[in-house]
Design a protein around this motif. Sequence first.
Motif, short mmCIF file in Angstrom:
data_model
loop_
_atom_site.label_atom_id
_atom_site.label_comp_id
_atom_site.label_asym_id
_atom_site.label_seq_id
_atom_site.Cartn_x
_atom_site.Cartn_y
_atom_site.Cartn_z
N ALA A 25 0.91 -1.33 -0.11
CA ALA A 25 0.02 -0.15 0.03
C ALA A 25 0.78 1.40 -0.09
O ALA A 25 0.58 2.30 -0.85
CB ALA A 25 -1.00 0.03 1.24
N GLN A 26 1.94 1.37 0.77
CA GLN A 26 3.01 2.33 0.48
C GLN A 26 3.35 2.58 -0.80
O GLN A 26 3.79 3.94 -1.06
CB GLN A 26 3.81 2.08 1.76
N GLU A 27 3.88 1.46 -1.46
CA GLU A 27 4.27 1.74 -2.89
C GLU A 27 3.25 2.28 -3.63
O GLU A 27 3.35 3.19 -4.52
CB GLU A 27 4.62 0.29 -3.05
N TYR A 28 1.82 1.69 -3.45
CA TYR A 28 0.88 2.42 -4.26
C TYR A 28 0.58 3.94 -3.90
O TYR A 28 0.37 4.76 -4.89
CB TYR A 28 -0.38 1.61 -3.86
N PHE A 29 1.03 4.27 -2.74
CA PHE A 29 0.57 5.63 -2.30
C PHE A 29 1.81 6.35 -2.91
O PHE A 29 1.71 7.82 -3.24
CB PHE A 29 0.65 5.69 -0.82
N LYS A 30 2.96 5.90 -3.11
CA LYS A 30 4.19 6.66 -3.70
C LYS A 30 3.77 6.70 -5.11
O LYS A 30 3.86 8.05 -5.94
CB LYS A 30 5.25 6.04 -3.64
N GLU A 31 2.91 5.96 -5.91
CA GLU A 31 2.54 5.97 -7.23
C GLU A 31 1.34 6.93 -7.34
O GLU A 31 1.33 7.86 -8.20
CB GLU A 31 2.05 4.45 -7.84
N ALA A 32 0.63 7.04 -6.42
CA ALA A 32 -0.52 7.95 -6.53
C ALA A 32 -0.06 9.34 -6.38
O ALA A 32 -0.81 10.07 -7.07
CB ALA A 32 -1.46 7.71 -5.43
N GLN A 33 1.04 9.89 -5.89
CA GLN A 33 1.56 11.25 -5.80
C GLN A 33 2.08 11.32 -7.30
O GLN A 33 2.27 12.58 -7.42
CB GLN A 33 2.74 11.06 -5.05
N LEU A 34 2.00 10.51 -8.43
CA LEU A 34 2.27 10.98 -9.67
C LEU A 34 0.87 11.53 -10.47
O LEU A 34 0.97 12.19 -11.10
CB LEU A 34 2.56 9.64 -10.33
N TYR A 35 -0.22 11.24 -9.61
CA TYR A 35 -1.48 11.52 -10.11
C TYR A 35 -2.05 12.61 -9.39
O TYR A 35 -3.01 13.59 -9.77
CB TYR A 35 -2.44 10.63 -10.18
N ALA A 59 -6.34 3.64 -3.53
CA ALA A 59 -6.96 2.37 -3.78
C ALA A 59 -7.46 2.05 -5.06
O ALA A 59 -7.47 0.90 -5.62
CB ALA A 59 -8.67 2.88 -3.09
N HIS A 60 -7.59 3.17 -6.07
CA HIS A 60 -7.58 2.98 -7.44
C HIS A 60 -6.64 2.09 -8.00
O HIS A 60 -6.67 1.00 -9.04
CB HIS A 60 -7.70 4.04 -8.19
N ILE A 61 -5.38 2.30 -7.65
CA ILE A 61 -4.16 1.55 -8.06
C ILE A 61 -4.17 0.37 -7.62
O ILE A 61 -4.06 -0.81 -8.18
CB ILE A 61 -2.77 2.37 -7.60
#
Length: 144
Positions: A25-35, A59-61
């Motif tokens: 989830a932490q990795e997905y959050f890092k990715e979310a910061q691109l959006y 959550a989307h990712i």
Amino acid sequence: MVQFSYARWSTRYPELARWVSAELAQEYFKEAQLYCDNSPQSIVRDLCERALLLNMVTAHIAALNAPLNGQASSPLVGRIGGATEGSVSVQTQLDLPAGSAQWYAQSKYGLAFWQATAKYRSMRYVPGPAPIVNPWSGRGGWRW
């Protein structure tokens, strides 16, 4: 900046937390910061609102990468454009014009993010200098 809280995220999205570890989830959050910009220059000034938005994208990712019946996530990308039953076929469509919601519309979490951020995709009017006209001198001017 908003810091990721797995406890809050998993409370809000328990259906995803069943299979998404805190580390993932932490990795997905890092990715979310691109959006969704999570810097001091972000257009979303309210940190509570920004946290909600970032959690939606996380959550989307996660949903896009969700395993299906214990299998890897679906290799299909885009919305289902057509399907048949005999011999099973599925057609997907992903036409992404600029500013499109299609990528976000692949999950309820992404679409919620898209709707919640509509106010940030509006044009912002910044007025220029106002002209000053002096009818007695016959000359115009600009007020800075």
